[in-house]
Design a protein around this motif. Structure first.
Motif, mmCIF file in Angstrom:
data_model
loop_
_atom_site.group_PDB
_atom_site.id
_atom_site.type_symbol
_atom_site.label_atom_id
_atom_site.label_comp_id
_atom_site.label_asym_id
_atom_site.label_seq_id
_atom_site.Cartn_x
_atom_site.Cartn_y
_atom_site.Cartn_z
ATOM 1 N N GLU A 221 0.647 -0.932 -0.308
ATOM 2 C CA GLU A 221 -0.153 -0.365 0.088
ATOM 3 C C GLU A 221 0.642 1.072 0.457
ATOM 4 O O GLU A 221 0.803 2.425 -1.017
ATOM 5 C CB GLU A 221 -1.049 0.473 1.184
ATOM 6 C CG GLU A 221 -1.935 1.609 0.973
ATOM 7 C CD GLU A 221 -3.213 1.364 2.326
ATOM 8 O OE1 GLU A 221 -3.418 2.019 3.059
ATOM 9 O OE2 GLU A 221 -2.310 -0.178 3.039
ATOM 10 N N GLU A 222 2.133 0.989 0.771
ATOM 11 C CA GLU A 222 2.624 1.625 0.975
ATOM 12 C C GLU A 222 3.366 3.259 0.202
ATOM 13 O O GLU A 222 3.944 3.567 -0.123
ATOM 14 C CB GLU A 222 3.436 2.600 2.423
ATOM 15 C CG GLU A 222 2.610 2.761 3.803
ATOM 16 C CD GLU A 222 1.898 3.722 3.739
ATOM 17 O OE1 GLU A 222 2.611 4.579 3.585
ATOM 18 O OE2 GLU A 222 0.806 3.553 3.941
ATOM 19 N N ALA A 223 3.878 1.400 -1.082
ATOM 20 C CA ALA A 223 4.989 1.544 -1.990
ATOM 21 C C ALA A 223 4.157 1.586 -3.521
ATOM 22 O O ALA A 223 4.713 2.400 -3.908
ATOM 23 C CB ALA A 223 5.073 0.272 -1.872
ATOM 24 N N GLY A 224 2.365 1.932 -3.295
ATOM 25 C CA GLY A 224 1.884 2.234 -4.233
ATOM 26 C C GLY A 224 1.712 1.093 -5.887
ATOM 27 O O GLY A 224 0.935 1.760 -6.858
ATOM 28 N N ALA A 225 1.364 -0.031 -4.769
ATOM 29 C CA ALA A 225 1.017 -1.164 -6.137
ATOM 30 C C ALA A 225 -0.155 -1.471 -6.075
ATOM 31 O O ALA A 225 -0.897 -0.648 -4.772
ATOM 32 C CB ALA A 225 1.936 -2.406 -4.991
ATOM 33 N N ARG A 226 -0.011 -2.032 -5.939
ATOM 34 C CA ARG A 226 -2.436 -2.353 -6.368
ATOM 35 C C ARG A 226 -1.633 -4.149 -5.362
ATOM 36 O O ARG A 226 -1.469 -4.565 -5.868
ATOM 37 C CB ARG A 226 -3.232 -2.632 -7.735
ATOM 38 C CG ARG A 226 -2.700 -1.309 -8.312
ATOM 39 C CD ARG A 226 -3.771 0.087 -8.403
ATOM 40 N NE ARG A 226 -4.857 -0.776 -8.731
ATOM 41 C CZ ARG A 226 -6.070 -0.864 -9.323
ATOM 42 N NH1 ARG A 226 -5.036 -0.441 -10.573
ATOM 43 N NH2 ARG A 226 -6.879 -1.143 -9.625
ATOM 44 N N VAL A 227 -3.564 -4.331 -5.263
ATOM 45 C CA VAL A 227 -3.144 -5.781 -4.332
ATOM 46 C C VAL A 227 -4.850 -5.723 -4.335
ATOM 47 O O VAL A 227 -5.700 -5.186 -4.055
ATOM 48 C CB VAL A 227 -3.337 -5.503 -2.641
ATOM 49 C CG1 VAL A 227 -2.516 -6.915 -2.060
ATOM 50 C CG2 VAL A 227 -1.193 -4.533 -2.749
ATOM 51 N N THR A 228 -5.669 -6.889 -4.724
ATOM 52 C CA THR A 228 -6.710 -8.042 -4.794
ATOM 53 C C THR A 228 -6.931 -7.494 -3.371
ATOM 54 O O THR A 228 -6.425 -7.685 -2.365
ATOM 55 C CB THR A 228 -6.527 -8.878 -5.000
ATOM 56 O OG1 THR A 228 -5.443 -9.986 -4.525
ATOM 57 C CG2 THR A 228 -6.611 -8.878 -6.044
ATOM 58 N N ARG A 238 -9.242 -17.842 6.362
ATOM 59 C CA ARG A 238 -9.072 -18.803 6.037
ATOM 60 C C ARG A 238 -8.192 -18.333 4.786
ATOM 61 O O ARG A 238 -7.816 -17.238 4.427
ATOM 62 C CB ARG A 238 -9.920 -19.176 4.952
ATOM 63 C CG ARG A 238 -10.186 -18.866 4.206
ATOM 64 C CD ARG A 238 -12.172 -19.407 3.667
ATOM 65 N NE ARG A 238 -12.938 -17.616 2.945
ATOM 66 C CZ ARG A 238 -12.924 -17.238 2.483
ATOM 67 N NH1 ARG A 238 -13.218 -16.881 3.694
ATOM 68 N NH2 ARG A 238 -13.497 -16.414 1.075
ATOM 69 N N GLY A 239 -7.134 -19.276 3.652
ATOM 70 C CA GLY A 239 -6.538 -18.898 3.578
ATOM 71 C C GLY A 239 -6.969 -18.577 2.044
ATOM 72 O O GLY A 239 -7.675 -19.489 1.271
ATOM 73 N N ILE A 240 -7.048 -16.911 0.757
ATOM 74 C CA ILE A 240 -6.911 -17.098 0.271
ATOM 75 C C ILE A 240 -6.346 -16.739 -0.720
ATOM 76 O O ILE A 240 -4.966 -16.550 -1.052
ATOM 77 C CB ILE A 240 -8.409 -15.713 0.244
ATOM 78 C CG1 ILE A 240 -8.083 -14.856 0.141
ATOM 79 C CG2 ILE A 240 -9.558 -16.981 0.976
ATOM 80 C CD1 ILE A 240 -8.635 -13.900 0.619
ATOM 81 N N SER A 241 -6.756 -16.031 -2.489
ATOM 82 C CA SER A 241 -6.176 -16.186 -3.298
ATOM 83 C C SER A 241 -5.916 -13.789 -3.243
ATOM 84 O O SER A 241 -5.949 -13.410 -2.085
ATOM 85 C CB SER A 241 -6.516 -15.631 -4.509
ATOM 86 O OG SER A 241 -6.557 -16.938 -4.905
ATOM 87 N N ILE A 242 -4.226 -13.922 -3.365
ATOM 88 C CA ILE A 242 -3.557 -12.777 -3.127
ATOM 89 C C ILE A 242 -3.313 -12.443 -4.643
ATOM 90 O O ILE A 242 -2.467 -12.913 -5.031
ATOM 91 C CB ILE A 242 -2.837 -12.249 -2.053
ATOM 92 C CG1 ILE A 242 -2.590 -10.646 -2.420
ATOM 93 C CG2 ILE A 242 -1.575 -12.537 -2.180
ATOM 94 C CD1 ILE A 242 -2.311 -10.370 -1.386
ATOM 95 N N LEU A 243 -3.691 -11.407 -5.300
ATOM 96 C CA LEU A 243 -2.653 -10.795 -6.493
ATOM 97 C C LEU A 243 -2.028 -9.139 -6.229
ATOM 98 O O LEU A 243 -2.461 -8.631 -5.721
ATOM 99 C CB LEU A 243 -3.307 -10.629 -8.056
ATOM 100 C CG LEU A 243 -2.735 -10.434 -9.146
ATOM 101 C CD1 LEU A 243 -1.228 -10.668 -9.318
ATOM 102 C CD2 LEU A 243 -4.199 -10.205 -10.006
ATOM 103 N N ALA A 244 -0.601 -8.972 -5.850
ATOM 104 C CA ALA A 244 0.084 -7.339 -6.480
ATOM 105 C C ALA A 244 0.738 -7.398 -7.539
ATOM 106 O O ALA A 244 1.179 -8.025 -8.046
ATOM 107 C CB ALA A 244 0.623 -7.439 -5.335
ATOM 108 N N ALA A 245 0.341 -6.190 -7.840
ATOM 109 C CA ALA A 245 1.326 -5.944 -9.165
ATOM 110 C C ALA A 245 1.341 -4.162 -8.915
ATOM 111 O O ALA A 245 0.934 -3.339 -8.561
ATOM 112 C CB ALA A 245 0.377 -5.713 -10.450
ATOM 113 N N ALA A 246 2.571 -4.152 -10.304
ATOM 114 C CA ALA A 246 2.947 -2.120 -10.255
ATOM 115 C C ALA A 246 0.925 -1.595 -11.232
ATOM 116 O O ALA A 246 0.668 -2.465 -11.642
ATOM 117 C CB ALA A 246 4.220 -2.573 -11.417
ATOM 118 N N PRO A 247 1.114 -0.788 -10.732
ATOM 119 C CA PRO A 247 -0.001 0.098 -10.975
ATOM 120 C C PRO A 247 -0.507 0.171 -12.689
ATOM 121 O O PRO A 247 -1.738 0.289 -13.395
ATOM 122 C CB PRO A 247 -0.012 1.692 -10.031
ATOM 123 C CG PRO A 247 1.229 1.619 -10.365
ATOM 124 C CD PRO A 247 1.843 -0.005 -10.026
#
Length: 261
Positions: A221-228, A238-247
Motif C-alpha cells: 500500500e505504501e509503495a503504491g502497488a495494487r493489491v486485490t 482462511r487461506g485465499i488468493s492474492i494478486l499484487a501488481a505494479a499500477p
C-alpha cells in the motif's frame, strides 16, 4: 495512536533482528530437506517454533495487552492491536540451506494492517512500512515499478499444495500469453516485498494465509502497488488468493488472471 504504533514498530525491528540471528544459528547446511512435513511440500523446522516463540515472548514482555498470532501456534493472545508472524517464510528453502527466506512480522489494528517488517538476513535486507508513513528497504524509500507493458514485466506465481494442478497451469498460461517473464522462488512474503520495491511487476498466490501477507500488505500500500482485497475477501479467516501488481500493469494482469482490485 500513530505514535503508539511507531513505538511498537521501532521495538519490533530490534526483536526481529535478534530472531533472525536465532534462525541463522539454527539454519541447516545445504542438502536436505530438513524438517517435518505438515502436508505435501509444506514444511516446518525447529527454527519455525523457536523464532515464533521468541518473538511472541518479547512482544508479550514489551506490550502485554497486544494480541499475537503465529503460523505455528495460532492466535495465542487477543487485543485491539495484534501482531501476526510467519517465523520462517520460505521454510522449504530454509530447510535445504537455501537463501530465499525471511521473517515476516505484521501489526494490525483490528482488521487493518498498520505496520510490517520483513527481515531477509542472508540478503542483509530489512523491509519496513507503517501506514501513512511510507515503505522502506534498508532505510531507503521504495515504490512499485513503473512498467506499463506486460510483455516487459517480470511476474512470479507461488506454488501451493492447496490448489489444483489444473488451476495453477491455467494461471501460468494466462501469464505467459501476456508475455510476462515467469519466476517462482518459494517465499510469498519476499515476492510481495519485491513487488513493493519494483523488483517484480506482479505476484500471484492462489492460496495464501494472513501470516504470509500481514507485513507485506502495508509495504504494498505504501509503495503504491495494487493489491486485490485480501482482508475483505476473507483472508483473516482462511487461506485465499492474492494478486499484487505494479499500477501500470495491474488491470491487464487482473483481467488475464481472473482477479479484480
Amino acid at each position: 495512536m500513530t505514535s503508539s504504533i511507531t513505538k511498537r514498530l521501532e521495538a519490533a525491528q530490534t526483536i526481529v533482528k535478534h530472531a533472525a540471528k536465532i534462525a541463522m544459528d539454527m539454519r541447516p547446511p545445504p542438502g536436505g530437506p530438513t524438517g517435518k512435513l505438515k502436508q505435501m511440500q509444506d514444511w516446518v523446522t525447529e527454527a519455525d517454533g523457536a523464532v515464533e516463540n521468541f518473538i511472541g515472548e518479547q512482544i508479550k514482555n514489551l506490550f502485554p495487552d497486544d494480541g499475537f498470532q503465529g503460523e505455528e501456534n495460532g492466535q495465542t493472545r487477543s487485543g485491539a492491536l495484534r501482531w501476526v508472524v510467519d517465523p520462517i517464510d520460505g521454510t522449504s528453502n530454509y530447510g535445504r540451506g537455501r537463501n530465499r527466506w525471511c521473517i515476516s512480522l505484521g501489526l494490525m489494528d483490528g482488521d487493518t494492517p498498520v505496520g510490517g517488517i520483513i527481515e531477509a538476513p542472508i540478503q542483509h535486507e530489512t523491509y519496513y512500512a507503517q501506514k501513512g508513513k511510507g515503505a522502506f528497504l534498508n532505510g531507503a524509500r521504495i515504490s512499485a515499478s513503473t512498467v506499463t507493458d506486460p510483455s516487459t514485466a517480470m511476474f512470479e506465481m507461488g506454488w501451493s499444495p492447496y490448489t489444483t494442478t489444473k488451476t495453477y497451469l491455467e494461471k501460468m498460461q494466462a501469464m505467459l500469453e501476456l508475455g510476462a517473464m515467469p519466476r517462482s522462488s518459494g517465499s510469498g512474503a519476499l515476492a510481495l516485498a519485491d513487488v513493493a520495491s519494483g523488483r517484480l511487476d506482479g505476484y500471484l498466490e492462489i492460496v495464501i494465509n494472513l501470516w504470509d501477507v500481514a507485513a507485506a500488505l502495508v509495504l504494498l500500500e505504501e509503495a503504491g502497488a495494487r493489491v486485490t482485497p485480501f482482508i475483505q475477501h476473507g483472508g483473516l479467516e482462511r487461506g485465499i488468493s492474492i494478486l499484487a501488481a505494479a499500477p501500470g500493469v495491474a488491470e491487464q494482469l487482473g483481467n488475464a488472471l481472473g482477479y479484480s482490485f
